[in-house]
Design a protein around this motif. Structure first.
Motif, PDB file in Angstrom:
ATOM      1  N   SER A  18       0.825  -1.212   0.000  1.00 41.06           N
ATOM      2  CA  SER A  18       0.000   0.000   0.000  1.00 41.06           C
ATOM      3  C   SER A  18       0.856   1.257   0.000  1.00 41.06           C
ATOM      4  O   SER A  18       0.474   2.270  -0.589  1.00 41.06           O
ATOM      5  CB  SER A  18      -0.916   0.011   1.215  1.00 41.06           C
ATOM      6  OG  SER A  18      -1.822  -1.062   1.145  1.00 41.06           O
ATOM      7  N   PRO A  25      -0.424   3.650  -9.249  1.00 43.06           N
ATOM      8  CA  PRO A  25      -1.422   3.898 -10.301  1.00 43.06           C
ATOM      9  C   PRO A  25      -2.494   4.902  -9.885  1.00 43.06           C
ATOM     10  O   PRO A  25      -2.924   5.723 -10.694  1.00 43.06           O
ATOM     11  CB  PRO A  25      -2.046   2.521 -10.545  1.00 43.06           C
ATOM     12  CG  PRO A  25      -1.034   1.555 -10.074  1.00 43.06           C
ATOM     13  CD  PRO A  25      -0.324   2.227  -8.948  1.00 43.06           C
ATOM     14  N   TRP A  26      -2.907   4.864  -8.634  1.00 44.13           N
ATOM     15  CA  TRP A  26      -3.956   5.769  -8.172  1.00 44.13           C
ATOM     16  C   TRP A  26      -3.433   7.206  -8.092  1.00 44.13           C
ATOM     17  O   TRP A  26      -4.175   8.153  -8.348  1.00 44.13           O
ATOM     18  CB  TRP A  26      -4.494   5.318  -6.825  1.00 44.13           C
ATOM     19  CG  TRP A  26      -4.878   3.878  -6.845  1.00 44.13           C
ATOM     20  CD1 TRP A  26      -4.234   2.853  -6.199  1.00 44.13           C
ATOM     21  CD2 TRP A  26      -5.948   3.278  -7.578  1.00 44.13           C
ATOM     22  NE1 TRP A  26      -4.840   1.674  -6.494  1.00 44.13           N
ATOM     23  CE2 TRP A  26      -5.901   1.897  -7.329  1.00 44.13           C
ATOM     24  CE3 TRP A  26      -6.931   3.758  -8.426  1.00 44.13           C
ATOM     25  CZ2 TRP A  26      -6.800   1.005  -7.886  1.00 44.13           C
ATOM     26  CZ3 TRP A  26      -7.828   2.865  -8.975  1.00 44.13           C
ATOM     27  CH2 TRP A  26      -7.766   1.515  -8.706  1.00 44.13           C
ATOM     28  N   MET A  29      -2.996   8.678 -11.902  1.00 37.85           N
ATOM     29  CA  MET A  29      -4.154   8.893 -12.769  1.00 37.85           C
ATOM     30  C   MET A  29      -4.519  10.365 -12.896  1.00 37.85           C
ATOM     31  O   MET A  29      -4.873  10.832 -13.977  1.00 37.85           O
ATOM     32  CB  MET A  29      -5.354   8.097 -12.270  1.00 37.85           C
ATOM     33  CG  MET A  29      -5.365   6.688 -12.765  1.00 37.85           C
ATOM     34  SD  MET A  29      -6.929   5.891 -12.536  1.00 37.85           S
ATOM     35  CE  MET A  29      -6.770   5.269 -10.892  1.00 37.85           C
ATOM     36  N   ALA A  42      -9.841   6.846 -15.863  1.00 39.24           N
ATOM     37  CA  ALA A  42      -9.674   6.292 -14.517  1.00 39.24           C
ATOM     38  C   ALA A  42     -10.535   5.050 -14.338  1.00 39.24           C
ATOM     39  O   ALA A  42     -10.110   4.079 -13.703  1.00 39.24           O
ATOM     40  CB  ALA A  42     -10.020   7.343 -13.471  1.00 39.24           C
ATOM     41  N   SER A  43     -11.734   5.059 -14.913  1.00 36.05           N
ATOM     42  CA  SER A  43     -12.595   3.877 -14.839  1.00 36.05           C
ATOM     43  C   SER A  43     -11.985   2.705 -15.573  1.00 36.05           C
ATOM     44  O   SER A  43     -12.003   1.563 -15.079  1.00 36.05           O
ATOM     45  CB  SER A  43     -13.969   4.190 -15.431  1.00 36.05           C
ATOM     46  OG  SER A  43     -14.599   5.199 -14.702  1.00 36.05           O
ATOM     47  N   ALA A  45      -8.751   2.261 -16.228  1.00 33.67           N
ATOM     48  CA  ALA A  45      -7.559   1.842 -15.503  1.00 33.67           C
ATOM     49  C   ALA A  45      -7.930   1.009 -14.274  1.00 33.67           C
ATOM     50  O   ALA A  45      -7.280   0.000 -13.971  1.00 33.67           O
ATOM     51  CB  ALA A  45      -6.739   3.065 -15.090  1.00 33.67           C
ATOM     52  N   THR A  46      -8.986   1.405 -13.586  1.00 35.40           N
ATOM     53  CA  THR A  46      -9.443   0.648 -12.426  1.00 35.40           C
ATOM     54  C   THR A  46      -9.961  -0.726 -12.846  1.00 35.40           C
ATOM     55  O   THR A  46      -9.680  -1.734 -12.186  1.00 35.40           O
ATOM     56  CB  THR A  46     -10.538   1.424 -11.683  1.00 35.40           C
ATOM     57  OG1 THR A  46     -10.010   2.696 -11.299  1.00 35.40           O
ATOM     58  CG2 THR A  46     -11.002   0.693 -10.454  1.00 35.40           C
ATOM     59  N   LEU A  47     -10.696  -0.780 -13.952  1.00 31.18           N
ATOM     60  CA  LEU A  47     -11.181  -2.055 -14.468  1.00 31.18           C
ATOM     61  C   LEU A  47     -10.022  -2.989 -14.795  1.00 31.18           C
ATOM     62  O   LEU A  47     -10.039  -4.171 -14.416  1.00 31.18           O
ATOM     63  CB  LEU A  47     -12.043  -1.828 -15.708  1.00 31.18           C
ATOM     64  CG  LEU A  47     -12.497  -3.089 -16.432  1.00 31.18           C
ATOM     65  CD1 LEU A  47     -13.574  -3.804 -15.636  1.00 31.18           C
ATOM     66  CD2 LEU A  47     -12.994  -2.761 -17.807  1.00 31.18           C
ATOM     67  N   ASN A  49      -6.967  -2.874 -13.592  1.00 25.37           N
ATOM     68  CA  ASN A  49      -6.283  -3.214 -12.347  1.00 25.37           C
ATOM     69  C   ASN A  49      -6.979  -4.385 -11.656  1.00 25.37           C
ATOM     70  O   ASN A  49      -6.342  -5.363 -11.268  1.00 25.37           O
ATOM     71  CB  ASN A  49      -6.234  -1.989 -11.438  1.00 25.37           C
ATOM     72  CG  ASN A  49      -5.443  -2.236 -10.181  1.00 25.37           C
ATOM     73  OD1 ASN A  49      -4.744  -3.221 -10.038  1.00 25.37           O
ATOM     74  ND2 ASN A  49      -5.553  -1.314  -9.244  1.00 25.37           N
ATOM     75  N   TRP A  50      -8.293  -4.300 -11.515  1.00 25.12           N
ATOM     76  CA  TRP A  50      -9.040  -5.370 -10.851  1.00 25.12           C
ATOM     77  C   TRP A  50      -9.087  -6.625 -11.705  1.00 25.12           C
ATOM     78  O   TRP A  50      -9.082  -7.751 -11.174  1.00 25.12           O
ATOM     79  CB  TRP A  50     -10.437  -4.904 -10.485  1.00 25.12           C
ATOM     80  CG  TRP A  50     -10.414  -4.049  -9.263  1.00 25.12           C
ATOM     81  CD1 TRP A  50     -10.537  -2.692  -9.213  1.00 25.12           C
ATOM     82  CD2 TRP A  50     -10.216  -4.484  -7.915  1.00 25.12           C
ATOM     83  NE1 TRP A  50     -10.424  -2.259  -7.922  1.00 25.12           N
ATOM     84  CE2 TRP A  50     -10.226  -3.340  -7.100  1.00 25.12           C
ATOM     85  CE3 TRP A  50     -10.012  -5.713  -7.324  1.00 25.12           C
ATOM     86  CZ2 TRP A  50     -10.077  -3.405  -5.728  1.00 25.12           C
ATOM     87  CZ3 TRP A  50      -9.858  -5.781  -5.954  1.00 25.12           C
ATOM     88  CH2 TRP A  50      -9.892  -4.630  -5.172  1.00 25.12           C
ATOM     89  N   SER A  53      -5.797  -8.335 -11.200  1.00 22.67           N
ATOM     90  CA  SER A  53      -5.767  -8.904  -9.853  1.00 22.67           C
ATOM     91  C   SER A  53      -6.569 -10.203  -9.800  1.00 22.67           C
ATOM     92  O   SER A  53      -6.143 -11.194  -9.200  1.00 22.67           O
ATOM     93  CB  SER A  53      -6.336  -7.909  -8.843  1.00 22.67           C
ATOM     94  OG  SER A  53      -5.510  -6.783  -8.747  1.00 22.67           O
TER      95      SER A  53
END
Length: 93
Positions: A18, A25-26, A29, A42-43, A45-47, A49-50, A53
């Motif tokens: 953390s 990445p956060w 952005m 950002a949406s 990139a978050t997609l 990332n998850w 993962s």
């Protein structure tokens, strides 16, 4: 069996991730994307990332069976080292 060691290792990993590569990445952005496309970018990139993962969680058992625990975590540490080298070379801030 030292069960506290597993818990302490997990807490140490989460805390160091953390504070290290997990936050990059956060933080970037807001600087990388223009204001008019920031929400969509950002949406996406978050997609991604998850999704990555989830993929790593899905294939961990197969990696562990194929490479063994030492090989699997050596692979993960090599990827983290490559990420740290990229950040140090390309993101001097």
């Amino acid at each position: 069996r030292p069960t506290w060691l597993a818990l302490a290792s997990l807490v140490g990993y989460i805390a160091s991730f953390s504070l290290g590569l997990g936050a990059i990445p956060w933080l970037l952005m807001g600087e990388l994307f223009a204001a008019d496309v920031r929400a969509l970018a950002a949406s996406m990139a978050t997609l991604l990332n998850w999704a990555f993962s989830f993929t790593m969680t899905l294939v961990f058992a197969q990696l562990n069976a194929a490479l063994g625990p030492a090989g699997t975590f050596f692979l993960f540490s090599a990827i983290c080292a490559a990420g740290a080298a990229f950040v140090a070379a390309c993101l001097p801030e």
